[in-house]
Design a protein around this motif. Structure first.
Motif, PDB file in Angstrom:
ATOM      1  N   LYS A 135       5.177 -14.482 -13.804  1.00 38.28           N
ATOM      2  CA  LYS A 135       4.248 -13.602 -13.452  1.00 38.28           C
ATOM      3  C   LYS A 135       2.954 -14.316 -12.938  1.00 38.28           C
ATOM      4  N   SER A 136       2.519 -13.940 -11.957  1.00 35.79           N
ATOM      5  CA  SER A 136       1.560 -14.581 -11.203  1.00 35.79           C
ATOM      6  C   SER A 136       0.413 -13.712 -11.325  1.00 35.79           C
ATOM      7  N   GLY A 137      -0.681 -14.355 -10.834  1.00 35.10           N
ATOM      8  CA  GLY A 137      -2.235 -13.303 -10.888  1.00 35.10           C
ATOM      9  C   GLY A 137      -2.012 -12.454  -9.943  1.00 35.10           C
ATOM     10  N   TRP A 138      -3.386 -11.861  -9.511  1.00 30.55           N
ATOM     11  CA  TRP A 138      -3.423 -10.523  -8.582  1.00 30.55           C
ATOM     12  C   TRP A 138      -3.051 -11.211  -7.102  1.00 30.55           C
ATOM     13  N   SER A 139      -2.480 -10.358  -6.426  1.00 33.95           N
ATOM     14  CA  SER A 139      -2.254 -10.642  -5.294  1.00 33.95           C
ATOM     15  C   SER A 139      -3.473 -10.306  -4.087  1.00 33.95           C
ATOM     16  N   GLN A 140      -3.557 -11.209  -3.183  1.00 39.59           N
ATOM     17  CA  GLN A 140      -4.728 -11.144  -2.197  1.00 39.59           C
ATOM     18  C   GLN A 140      -4.523  -9.739  -1.540  1.00 39.59           C
ATOM     19  N   SER A 141      -3.382  -9.370  -1.059  1.00 35.11           N
ATOM     20  CA  SER A 141      -3.115  -7.945  -0.523  1.00 35.11           C
ATOM     21  C   SER A 141      -3.656  -6.795  -1.541  1.00 35.11           C
ATOM     22  N   LYS A 142      -4.474  -5.896  -0.820  1.00 31.85           N
ATOM     23  CA  LYS A 142      -4.696  -4.491  -1.387  1.00 31.85           C
ATOM     24  C   LYS A 142      -3.645  -3.800  -1.575  1.00 31.85           C
ATOM     25  N   ALA A 143      -2.493  -3.545  -0.723  1.00 35.95           N
ATOM     26  CA  ALA A 143      -1.551  -2.975  -0.800  1.00 35.95           C
ATOM     27  C   ALA A 143      -0.654  -3.413  -1.807  1.00 35.95           C
ATOM     28  N   GLU A 144      -0.449  -4.521  -1.932  1.00 32.55           N
ATOM     29  CA  GLU A 144       0.369  -5.208  -3.024  1.00 32.55           C
ATOM     30  C   GLU A 144      -0.069  -4.929  -4.361  1.00 32.55           C
ATOM     31  N   ARG A 145      -1.363  -5.119  -4.590  1.00 30.97           N
ATOM     32  CA  ARG A 145      -1.979  -4.741  -5.768  1.00 30.97           C
ATOM     33  C   ARG A 145      -1.779  -3.212  -6.127  1.00 30.97           C
ATOM     34  N   GLN A 146      -2.093  -2.282  -5.073  1.00 30.29           N
ATOM     35  CA  GLN A 146      -1.710  -0.907  -5.506  1.00 30.29           C
ATOM     36  C   GLN A 146      -0.271  -0.715  -5.944  1.00 30.29           C
TER      37      GLN A 146
END
Length: 196
Positions: free
Chosen positions: A152-163
């Motif tokens: 498990k990694s932190g939040w992605s920098q890409s908005k699409a991946e986070r969404q």
């Protein structure tokens, strides 16, 4: 001079005059403040004025408009200026009961609203998860093998991946809750079958 010609005030007469003067002063100067009532208590606002303001400002509550019109003597201009000035309308007190006009034949009749359908559909319908619900078995863990093996990694920098990640988590939570609810229903059915 004799006593009969001389005018004298005795003590009871003096008290009577003072009380009479006090009551008259109280009546003249203080009667309006002790019986403070909203202006035009008996009269309601003109329905045509209320409709006119409501057509200009449909976001306003009809009851608020009636209260403001009643307070300012029915002045549409004053109410309009108050709204346009950004001050808004005051909320009427709970005791304010506006007089609703009787239905007339000249008023446009609105069709009766149909009974409301479920405004809150179940989450499976809302998020289109019916295909995923039928595709997964009831005991299968919603996490895939690669999700378990990957760290498990932190939040992605890409908005699409986070969404996409948040949407996947939401779907997993809804499906897991659905499975738990179905399991509870099966247990209740088994409990009822055993009692019979």
């Amino acid at each position: 001079m004799s006593d009969s010609q001389q005018q004298t005030l005795n003590l009871p007469s003096l008290f009577f005059v003072l009380i009479l003067v006090g009551l008259s002063i109280r009546y003249l100067f203080f009667s309006s403040s002790t019986n403070a009532r909203p202006p035009q208590q008996g009269r309601g606002a003109d329905p045509a004025h209320v409709d006119q303001i409501q057509q200009m400002f449909p976001q306003l509550n009809r009851r608020d408009i009636q209260w403001d019109l009643q307070r300012n003597g029915g002045s549409v201009q004053a109410t309009t200026e108050r709204v346009l000035g950004g001050r808004g309308l005051e909320r009427p007190p709970p005791s304010f009961q506006p007089i609703e006009p009787a239905s007339s034949s000249t008023a446009p009749s609105r069709p009766a609203p149909s009974p409301p359908t479920s405004s809150h559909p179940d989450l499976i319908t809302r998020y289109n998860l019916a295909s995923k619900l039928s595709a997964t078995s009831q005991f299968e863990d919603p996490m895939t093998e690669e999700e378990r093996s990957s760290p498990k990694s932190g939040w992605s920098q890409s908005k699409a991946e986070r969404q996409a990640l948040l949407q996947k988590r939401r779907e997993d939570m809804v499906l897991a809750a659905r499975r738990k609810m179905e399991a509870r229903e099966r247990e209740k059915e088994k409990g009822k079958a055993k009692e019979v």
